[in-house]
Write a protein that holds these residues in place. Sequence first.
Motif, PDB file in Angstrom:
ATOM      1  N   SER A  39     -12.072   5.516 -34.155  1.00 34.12           N
ATOM      2  CA  SER A  39     -13.214   6.337 -33.748  1.00 34.12           C
ATOM      3  C   SER A  39     -14.281   6.372 -34.838  1.00 34.12           C
ATOM      4  O   SER A  39     -15.481   6.303 -34.544  1.00 34.12           O
ATOM      5  CB  SER A  39     -12.765   7.765 -33.438  1.00 34.12           C
ATOM      6  N   ALA A  40     -13.853   6.482 -36.085  1.00 36.89           N
ATOM      7  CA  ALA A  40     -14.806   6.469 -37.203  1.00 36.89           C
ATOM      8  C   ALA A  40     -15.520   5.122 -37.267  1.00 36.89           C
ATOM      9  O   ALA A  40     -16.727   5.064 -37.545  1.00 36.89           O
ATOM     10  CB  ALA A  40     -14.084   6.754 -38.510  1.00 36.89           C
ATOM     11  N   GLY A  41     -14.810   4.040 -37.018  1.00 34.40           N
ATOM     12  CA  GLY A  41     -15.430   2.718 -37.002  1.00 34.40           C
ATOM     13  C   GLY A  41     -16.450   2.581 -35.888  1.00 34.40           C
ATOM     14  O   GLY A  41     -17.537   2.038 -36.089  1.00 34.40           O
ATOM     15  N   CYS A  42     -16.115   3.081 -34.711  1.00 32.13           N
ATOM     16  CA  CYS A  42     -17.056   3.041 -33.581  1.00 32.13           C
ATOM     17  C   CYS A  42     -18.290   3.890 -33.867  1.00 32.13           C
ATOM     18  O   CYS A  42     -19.415   3.484 -33.560  1.00 32.13           O
ATOM     19  CB  CYS A  42     -16.372   3.523 -32.309  1.00 32.13           C
ATOM     20  N   ALA A  43     -18.083   5.057 -34.465  1.00 33.67           N
ATOM     21  CA  ALA A  43     -19.217   5.919 -34.813  1.00 33.67           C
ATOM     22  C   ALA A  43     -20.106   5.239 -35.847  1.00 33.67           C
ATOM     23  O   ALA A  43     -21.341   5.291 -35.740  1.00 33.67           O
ATOM     24  CB  ALA A  43     -18.713   7.261 -35.335  1.00 33.67           C
ATOM     25  N   ALA A  44     -19.504   4.595 -36.830  1.00 37.27           N
ATOM     26  CA  ALA A  44     -20.286   3.880 -37.844  1.00 37.27           C
ATOM     27  C   ALA A  44     -21.085   2.753 -37.205  1.00 37.27           C
ATOM     28  O   ALA A  44     -22.241   2.521 -37.556  1.00 37.27           O
ATOM     29  CB  ALA A  44     -19.372   3.334 -38.937  1.00 37.27           C
ATOM     30  N   PHE A  45     -20.476   2.050 -36.256  1.00 30.64           N
ATOM     31  CA  PHE A  45     -21.166   0.976 -35.550  1.00 30.64           C
ATOM     32  C   PHE A  45     -22.404   1.507 -34.827  1.00 30.64           C
ATOM     33  O   PHE A  45     -23.498   0.971 -34.969  1.00 30.64           O
ATOM     34  CB  PHE A  45     -20.207   0.315 -34.560  1.00 30.64           C
ATOM     35  N   LEU A  46     -22.236   2.571 -34.081  1.00 30.09           N
ATOM     36  CA  LEU A  46     -23.350   3.120 -33.306  1.00 30.09           C
ATOM     37  C   LEU A  46     -24.443   3.688 -34.199  1.00 30.09           C
ATOM     38  O   LEU A  46     -25.622   3.399 -34.011  1.00 30.09           O
ATOM     39  CB  LEU A  46     -22.835   4.203 -32.354  1.00 30.09           C
ATOM     40  N   VAL A  47     -24.048   4.488 -35.178  1.00 35.30           N
ATOM     41  CA  VAL A  47     -25.031   5.146 -36.039  1.00 35.30           C
ATOM     42  C   VAL A  47     -25.789   4.131 -36.882  1.00 35.30           C
ATOM     43  O   VAL A  47     -27.019   4.172 -36.961  1.00 35.30           O
ATOM     44  CB  VAL A  47     -24.343   6.207 -36.929  1.00 35.30           C
ATOM     45  N   LEU A  48     -25.084   3.223 -37.517  1.00 33.26           N
ATOM     46  CA  LEU A  48     -25.755   2.259 -38.384  1.00 33.26           C
ATOM     47  C   LEU A  48     -26.642   1.305 -37.587  1.00 33.26           C
ATOM     48  O   LEU A  48     -27.742   0.966 -38.039  1.00 33.26           O
ATOM     49  CB  LEU A  48     -24.730   1.481 -39.207  1.00 33.26           C
ATOM     50  N   SER A  49     -26.211   0.906 -36.405  1.00 29.37           N
ATOM     51  CA  SER A  49     -27.057   0.061 -35.563  1.00 29.37           C
ATOM     52  C   SER A  49     -28.358   0.774 -35.210  1.00 29.37           C
ATOM     53  O   SER A  49     -29.444   0.194 -35.278  1.00 29.37           O
ATOM     54  CB  SER A  49     -26.330  -0.324 -34.276  1.00 29.37           C
ATOM     55  N   PHE A  50     -28.256   2.039 -34.845  1.00 24.36           N
ATOM     56  CA  PHE A  50     -29.440   2.816 -34.495  1.00 24.36           C
ATOM     57  C   PHE A  50     -30.358   3.006 -35.697  1.00 24.36           C
ATOM     58  O   PHE A  50     -31.572   2.843 -35.599  1.00 24.36           O
ATOM     59  CB  PHE A  50     -29.022   4.185 -33.936  1.00 24.36           C
ATOM     60  N   VAL A  51     -29.787   3.326 -36.852  1.00 25.70           N
ATOM     61  CA  VAL A  51     -30.592   3.576 -38.054  1.00 25.70           C
ATOM     62  C   VAL A  51     -31.317   2.307 -38.490  1.00 25.70           C
ATOM     63  O   VAL A  51     -32.504   2.357 -38.840  1.00 25.70           O
ATOM     64  CB  VAL A  51     -29.703   4.134 -39.185  1.00 25.70           C
ATOM     65  N   VAL A  52     -30.647   1.171 -38.470  1.00 28.65           N
ATOM     66  CA  VAL A  52     -31.287  -0.082 -38.881  1.00 28.65           C
ATOM     67  C   VAL A  52     -32.396  -0.464 -37.906  1.00 28.65           C
ATOM     68  O   VAL A  52     -33.492  -0.846 -38.325  1.00 28.65           O
ATOM     69  CB  VAL A  52     -30.241  -1.209 -39.013  1.00 28.65           C
ATOM     70  N   ALA A  53     -32.154  -0.350 -36.608  1.00 22.11           N
ATOM     71  CA  ALA A  53     -33.191  -0.671 -35.619  1.00 22.11           C
ATOM     72  C   ALA A  53     -34.391   0.255 -35.773  1.00 22.11           C
ATOM     73  O   ALA A  53     -35.545  -0.175 -35.690  1.00 22.11           O
ATOM     74  CB  ALA A  53     -32.621  -0.571 -34.208  1.00 22.11           C
ATOM     75  N   ARG A  54     -34.137   1.508 -36.018  1.00 20.25           N
ATOM     76  CA  ARG A  54     -35.223   2.482 -36.198  1.00 20.25           C
ATOM     77  C   ARG A  54     -36.042   2.182 -37.454  1.00 20.25           C
ATOM     78  O   ARG A  54     -37.265   2.283 -37.445  1.00 20.25           O
ATOM     79  CB  ARG A  54     -34.613   3.872 -36.280  1.00 20.25           C
ATOM     80  N   LEU A  56     -36.396  -0.755 -38.900  1.00 20.28           N
ATOM     81  CA  LEU A  56     -37.179  -1.968 -38.666  1.00 20.28           C
ATOM     82  C   LEU A  56     -38.402  -1.675 -37.799  1.00 20.28           C
ATOM     83  O   LEU A  56     -39.486  -2.200 -38.043  1.00 20.28           O
ATOM     84  CB  LEU A  56     -36.315  -3.046 -38.018  1.00 20.28           C
ATOM     85  N   ALA A  57     -38.245  -0.826 -36.797  1.00 20.01           N
ATOM     86  CA  ALA A  57     -39.375  -0.468 -35.937  1.00 20.01           C
ATOM     87  C   ALA A  57     -40.425   0.313 -36.725  1.00 20.01           C
ATOM     88  O   ALA A  57     -41.626   0.085 -36.563  1.00 20.01           O
ATOM     89  CB  ALA A  57     -38.889   0.353 -34.755  1.00 20.01           C
ATOM     90  N   ARG A  58     -39.982   1.208 -37.577  1.00 17.34           N
ATOM     91  CA  ARG A  58     -40.914   1.982 -38.394  1.00 17.34           C
ATOM     92  C   ARG A  58     -41.689   1.071 -39.336  1.00 17.34           C
ATOM     93  O   ARG A  58     -42.892   1.229 -39.527  1.00 17.34           O
ATOM     94  CB  ARG A  58     -40.149   3.040 -39.181  1.00 17.34           C
ATOM     95  N   THR A  59     -41.021   0.091 -39.911  1.00 16.73           N
ATOM     96  CA  THR A  59     -41.682  -0.869 -40.796  1.00 16.73           C
ATOM     97  C   THR A  59     -42.726  -1.673 -40.030  1.00 16.73           C
ATOM     98  O   THR A  59     -43.827  -1.907 -40.532  1.00 16.73           O
ATOM     99  CB  THR A  59     -40.644  -1.825 -41.412  1.00 16.73           C
ATOM    100  N   ASP A  60     -42.391  -2.090 -38.813  1.00 14.80           N
ATOM    101  CA  ASP A  60     -43.349  -2.854 -38.007  1.00 14.80           C
ATOM    102  C   ASP A  60     -44.571  -2.024 -37.653  1.00 14.80           C
ATOM    103  O   ASP A  60     -45.692  -2.516 -37.671  1.00 14.80           O
ATOM    104  CB  ASP A  60     -42.691  -3.366 -36.734  1.00 14.80           C
ATOM    105  N   ARG A  61     -44.382  -0.773 -37.300  1.00 22.23           N
ATOM    106  CA  ARG A  61     -45.516   0.098 -36.969  1.00 22.23           C
ATOM    107  C   ARG A  61     -46.407   0.308 -38.187  1.00 22.23           C
ATOM    108  O   ARG A  61     -47.626   0.351 -38.072  1.00 22.23           O
ATOM    109  CB  ARG A  61     -45.026   1.443 -36.449  1.00 22.23           C
ATOM    110  N   ARG A  62     -45.803   0.456 -39.352  1.00 20.01           N
ATOM    111  CA  ARG A  62     -46.568   0.691 -40.570  1.00 20.01           C
ATOM    112  C   ARG A  62     -47.423  -0.529 -40.918  1.00 20.01           C
ATOM    113  O   ARG A  62     -48.548  -0.387 -41.362  1.00 20.01           O
ATOM    114  CB  ARG A  62     -45.615   1.023 -41.717  1.00 20.01           C
ATOM    115  N   HIS A  63     -46.884  -1.715 -40.711  1.00 18.55           N
ATOM    116  CA  HIS A  63     -47.612  -2.934 -41.068  1.00 18.55           C
ATOM    117  C   HIS A  63     -48.602  -3.379 -39.994  1.00 18.55           C
ATOM    118  O   HIS A  63     -49.448  -4.225 -40.260  1.00 18.55           O
ATOM    119  CB  HIS A  63     -46.641  -4.077 -41.363  1.00 18.55           C
ATOM    120  N   SER A  64     -48.526  -2.825 -38.799  1.00 17.86           N
ATOM    121  CA  SER A  64     -49.439  -3.232 -37.734  1.00 17.86           C
ATOM    122  C   SER A  64     -50.763  -2.481 -37.773  1.00 17.86           C
ATOM    123  O   SER A  64     -51.688  -2.819 -37.063  1.00 17.86           O
ATOM    124  CB  SER A  64     -48.779  -3.050 -36.370  1.00 17.86           C
ATOM    125  N   ARG A  65     -50.868  -1.486 -38.598  1.00 21.70           N
ATOM    126  CA  ARG A  65     -52.109  -0.696 -38.680  1.00 21.70           C
ATOM    127  C   ARG A  65     -53.165  -1.390 -39.448  1.00 21.70           C
ATOM    128  O   ARG A  65     -53.147  -2.187 -40.206  1.00 21.70           O
ATOM    129  CB  ARG A  65     -51.845   0.643 -39.338  1.00 21.70           C
TER     130      ARG A  65
END
Length: 65
Positions: A39-54, A56-65
């Motif tokens: 369960s801890a492994g599954c939680a780490a998978f979900l949380v870390l995937s979401f944090v990394v995607a977020r 990367l999206a924040r970096t793209d928005r910052r550089h597109s201005r």
Amino acid sequence: MNETRRFVRYQVIPLTTGLAAMAAIVLPDGDNLSPLRFSAGCAAFLVLSFVVARALARTDRRHSR
């Protein structure tokens, strides 16, 4: 940003990072996998995937201005 680059940036990189985190938690003890560690492994998978995607999206928005 073309579709292949977007797919790699927002799907492959976050999911690979999350899978590596899950493997680091689940695999070290061999065949002795408890439900809590799984369960801890599954939680780490979900949380870390979401944090990394977020991040990367924040970096793209910052550089597109």
